[in-house]
Every structure is written in structure tokens, then in C-alpha cells.
Design an enzyme around this catalytic site. Structure first.
Site, PDB file in Angstrom:
ATOM      1  N   CYS A 112      37.327  35.921  35.064  1.00 54.32           N
ATOM      2  CA  CYS A 112      36.520  36.114  33.745  1.00 54.32           C
ATOM      3  C   CYS A 112      36.054  34.737  33.357  1.00 54.32           C
ATOM      4  O   CYS A 112      36.740  33.828  33.170  1.00 54.32           O
ATOM      5  CB  CYS A 112      37.376  36.599  32.484  1.00 54.32           C
ATOM      6  SG  CYS A 112      36.383  36.879  31.192  1.00 54.32           S
ATOM      7  N   ASN A 224      32.161  43.149  45.281  1.00 57.02           N
ATOM      8  CA  ASN A 224      31.869  43.407  44.070  1.00 57.02           C
ATOM      9  C   ASN A 224      30.509  42.508  43.978  1.00 57.02           C
ATOM     10  O   ASN A 224      30.694  41.382  43.894  1.00 57.02           O
ATOM     11  CB  ASN A 224      33.135  43.132  43.000  1.00 57.02           C
ATOM     12  CG  ASN A 224      32.559  43.177  41.607  1.00 57.02           C
ATOM     13  OD1 ASN A 224      32.879  42.342  40.716  1.00 57.02           O
ATOM     14  ND2 ASN A 224      31.784  44.429  40.968  1.00 57.02           N
TER      15      ASN A 224
HETATM   16  C1  FMN Z   1      30.326  43.734  29.625  1.00 60.84           C
HETATM   17  C2  FMN Z   1      31.225  43.224  30.733  1.00 60.84           C
HETATM   18  C3  FMN Z   1      32.595  43.180  30.731  1.00 60.84           C
HETATM   19  C4  FMN Z   1      33.426  42.936  31.651  1.00 60.84           C
HETATM   20  N1  FMN Z   1      34.538  42.779  31.338  1.00 60.84           N
HETATM   21  C5  FMN Z   1      35.685  42.554  32.507  1.00 60.84           C
HETATM   22  C6  FMN Z   1      36.836  42.646  32.513  1.00 60.84           C
HETATM   23  O1  FMN Z   1      37.400  43.095  31.429  1.00 60.84           O
HETATM   24  N2  FMN Z   1      37.595  42.441  33.596  1.00 60.84           N
HETATM   25  C7  FMN Z   1      36.973  41.739  34.845  1.00 60.84           C
HETATM   26  O2  FMN Z   1      37.778  41.672  35.911  1.00 60.84           O
HETATM   27  N3  FMN Z   1      35.744  41.683  35.046  1.00 60.84           N
HETATM   28  C8  FMN Z   1      35.129  42.130  34.028  1.00 60.84           C
HETATM   29  N4  FMN Z   1      33.628  42.131  34.208  1.00 60.84           N
HETATM   30  C9  FMN Z   1      33.091  41.616  35.388  1.00 60.84           C
HETATM   31  C10 FMN Z   1      32.581  43.033  36.097  1.00 60.84           C
HETATM   32  O3  FMN Z   1      33.867  43.870  36.275  1.00 60.84           O
HETATM   33  C11 FMN Z   1      32.180  42.713  37.585  1.00 60.84           C
HETATM   34  O4  FMN Z   1      32.942  41.944  38.280  1.00 60.84           O
HETATM   35  C12 FMN Z   1      30.803  42.163  37.397  1.00 60.84           C
HETATM   36  O5  FMN Z   1      29.842  42.615  36.495  1.00 60.84           O
HETATM   37  C13 FMN Z   1      30.079  42.158  38.813  1.00 60.84           C
HETATM   38  O6  FMN Z   1      29.942  43.300  39.277  1.00 60.84           O
HETATM   39  P1  FMN Z   1      28.420  44.008  38.920  1.00 60.84           P
HETATM   40  O7  FMN Z   1      27.437  43.212  39.710  1.00 60.84           O
HETATM   41  O8  FMN Z   1      28.700  45.587  39.734  1.00 60.84           O
HETATM   42  O9  FMN Z   1      28.384  44.194  37.532  1.00 60.84           O
HETATM   43  C14 FMN Z   1      32.827  42.486  32.914  1.00 60.84           C
HETATM   44  C15 FMN Z   1      31.261  42.411  33.062  1.00 60.84           C
HETATM   45  C16 FMN Z   1      30.796  42.781  32.006  1.00 60.84           C
HETATM   46  C17 FMN Z   1      28.997  42.865  32.131  1.00 60.84           C
END
Ligand code: FMN
Length: 344
Positions: A112, A224
Site C-alpha cells: 500500500c 496483479n
Molecule cells: C480503491 C482502491 C483500494 C485498494 N485497497 C487495497 C487494499 O486494501 N489492500 C491492497 O493490498 N491493495 C489495495 N489496492 C490495490 C489493489 O488491490 C491492486 O493491487 C491494484 O489496484 C492493481 O490492480 P488492478 O490494476 O487490477 O486495479 C487498492 C486499490 C484501489 C484502487
């Protein structure tokens, strides 16, 4: 395209074994992946691993965020609890609580980028302190019987890459070093967001670097970053050789997406994307469930979901505008009903 997978990923914990049959995982999403959102995702994806929003271990000690662990055992299908903190003892205690609440596994957030979290030494800050990161994994893995996993990024910042082959870049080499340390500390599976902390969400996810980590590690690696539909999921799996994919932002307003990707990967018919009338009904259902569980605050949470779900039909922009200003849940519901009756 045909990809060969073993029937299930087997994760061995400290006495408890977990099996993952489905190769697509729903991301933990703070402020989004609550129990109500998970129930919607589950409707299309009965076997997929879903995650709680990240839960702060020190907060749990102080009595905050316990609601995020309530009723886990009553939810269907596997639910991972994601924890974050920089204190090994607090993480171990939080993991025990989560295990007792019915967690399928414990995931540790080491990715994060949010300043408020990294400043205190949790989330992505652990990338800069691999020794502490390893202590946390060890403490948590010793505290619980279920498997412990880590979700992280490629590194803190990019490597000033000069290599022509992206899978042997400096960024990839650093990611391999970092992830090997997590594996040695006892992580049973790693989810890798293909960006550095410095990148935040900018640029493109570096799938070749994920491929390099996958090649170097013995534990399963989940890719991811930037997976938005079955086609990108296939491509990511083919390019990274990963054991599965995790989908995040693509599911916001689209709780059917994990199920669609799961069906595609399993060679089954892909469930249809809900039409506008169905999407409006889903938005109303989510609003009502949020208000029932969170009271007036439920409307505030529902606003962003309604904004994502109400897309792609005539009048959707005006509807979203009105929904953001609806003063009460009843007003918002009336707007959704009106919009449904105006559909052709
Ligand atoms: C609104 C939001 C909240 C997120 N909250 C978390 C979280 O609580 N824990 C975490 O490991 N990643 C969190 N992420 C990251 C996502 O889990 C993910 O790793 C990231 O968005 C990349 O994947 P994507 O391209 O499919 O979105 C968050 C991302 C967004 C946009």
C-alpha cells in the site's frame, strides 16, 4: 489459447492446508471490498478467493475495525483477511483473531503506497525494511495454523533500467531479491502488483518483471495489475507464467468480472454482462444493503458504487450526477427506479 494448470493450488500452513481451485482472485480494495460487495462478487464467482479490505492490526488492538472480521464464517466461499502494520506482535495477534473469525488465509499488505500507512512503517514501507518484513511474516506464520501470504509491489522505486529485455531489467532483479526474502520468511503465496511504490498507479504494470519473479520462486505467484477482462487475464497468464491473476479496479462497479474471468479460464461459457436494467437493480440492492448495515453512512458508501455501476446507457451521466446529490437513501432509490422505467 490453452494454458495448463494443475487442478488446484495447494497452500500448506502451520497444520492447515488450503486449496485454491479458481485461478482468479478478487483484490482487497479499501473502502470497496466490504461484506456486501463480496456477496455480489460471490454471486458470479462461487469458488474465487475474495479479500477483506485491509485491516490495521494496531487498530484491532484498540478496538477499531473489528466489524471487518465479523460474520466471516457465515460468508460462502474462501475469504482472505488482509492485515497491515509494522509491529510483528500486533500482526500475530490480529492474525489469531482473523483465524478465529473464519479467515481462509491471512494476507499481509506490503504494497500500500498511501502515505498515512507507509509513514508509520506499514504497507509498502516494508519494502525498504526487508528484515522487519521477514520478522512480520515469521511472527504471523507462527501464530496461526492457516497459510500466510503476502501482497506486494515490485519494489520501492524503479531501477533506472537499461536492459533491452524487460524480464532481466534492474527492476525485475530487485523484485526477485525482495520476493525471495518473503518466500524464505514463510510466505506460502505471493501476489505481485507489477508496479513500484514510486509509480503508484501510473504507467503500465510490468508483467515481464512478474514473470522473472515467477521463474525464481517455488511458491505460487499471482499476477496483479491492469487486468480488466478475460482477454487481458489470458494474456497476463501467458506472459508471466503466473499461477493465477488478481483483479482490482476492473471490478469496481462490475462485481461480475471475477466470475467472467473464472469461467473463461475454466473453459466454461462466460456469463453475460448485466444489461442496464440489471445494473440499476444491482445498484439499488447494494444501496439498500449498505443502508441496512451502516445506516446513513451507507448512502455515502453507496454513492461511489452507484457511480461506477450506472454506466453505459442513455441518461447515465445525468443519473450519476443526481445520485451524488441525493440527500436520503429513499431519494437515491427513487432515482434508480425512475431511470429503470425510462429504459427502452
Ligand atoms: C480503491 C482502491 C483500494 C485498494 N485497497 C487495497 C487494499 O486494501 N489492500 C491492497 O493490498 N491493495 C489495495 N489496492 C490495490 C489493489 O488491490 C491492486 O493491487 C491494484 O489496484 C492493481 O490492480 P488492478 O490494476 O487490477 O486495479 C487498492 C486499490 C484501489 C484502487
Amino acid at each position: 489459447m490453452q494454458l495448463e494448470f494443475a487442478p488446484a493450488l495447494v497452500l500448506r500452513g502451520n497444520g492447515v492446508e488450503r486449496r485454491l481451485g479458481c485461478r482468479v482472485l478478487q483484490s482487497p480494495l479499501a473502502g470497496v471490498s466490504d461484506r456486501i460487495f463480496r456477496a455480489l462478487v460471490r454471486r458470479w464467482a462461487p469458488d474465487a478467493l475474495l479479500y477483506t479490505e485491509m485491516v490495521n492490526a494496531t487498530g484491532l488492538e484498540l478496538g477499531h475495525g473489528r466489524g471487518k472480521l465479523e460474520d466471516l464464517a457465515t460468508e460462502s466461499g474462501p475469504i482472505a483477511v488482509q492485515l497491515f502494520d509494522h509491529r510483528p506482535a500486533a500482526m500475530a495477534e490480529a492474525a489469531r483473531r482473523a483465524e478465529a473469525a473464519g479467515a481462509f488465509l491471512i494476507d499481509i499488505n506490503m504494497g500500500c503506497p498511501v502515505r498515512k500507512i507507509a509513514r508509520k512503517g506499514g504497507g509498502s514501507a516494508l519494502i525498504r525494511d526487508p528484515e522487519l518484513a521477514a520478522q512480520i511474516v515469521e511472527a504471523v506464520a507462527t501464530a496461526v495454523a492457516i497459510p500466510v501470504t503476502v501482497k506486494t509491489r515490485l519494489g520501492w522505486c524503479g531501477g533506472g533500467d537499461t536492459s533491452d529485455d524487460p524480464s532481466t531489467s534492474e527492476t525485475a532483479a530487485r523484485a526477485v531479491d525482495w520476493c525471495r526474502q518473503l518466500e524464505s520468511a514463510g510466505a506460502r503465496l505471493l501476489t505481485l502488483h507489477g508496479r513500484t511504490r514510486e509509480q503508484g498507479f501510473s504507467g503500465q504494470a510490468d508483467w515481464p518483471a512478474i514473470a522473472a519473479v515467477k521463474r525464481a520462486l517455488a511458491i505460487p505467484v499471482i499476477a496483479n495489475g491492469d487486468i480488466t477482462d478475460p482477454e487481458t487475464a489470458w494474456r497476463c497468464l501467458a506472459e508471466t507464467g503466473a499461477d493465477g491473476v488478481m483483479v482490482g479496479r476492473g471490478t469496481m462497479g462490475a462485481p461480475w468480472l471475477v466470475g467472467q474471468i473464472a469461467a473463461a479460464l475454466a473453459g466454461l461459457p462466460i456469463p453475460a454482462t448485466p444489461d442496464p436494467r440489471e445494473r440499476l437493480a444491482l445498484a439499488a440492492e447494494q444501496l439498500q444493503a449498505l443502508v441496512a448495515s451502516r445506516g446513513e453512512k451507507g448512502l455515502l458508501i453507496a454513492r461511489k458504487h452507484m457511480g461506477w455501476t450506472c454506466q453505459g446507457f442513455a441518461g447515465a451521466p445525468q443519473l450519476r450526477h443526481a445520485l451524488m446529490r441525493a440527500a436520503t437513501p429513499a431519494d437515491a432509490l427513487a432515482l434508480l427506479e425512475q431511470a429503470a422505467s425510462a429504459l427502452p
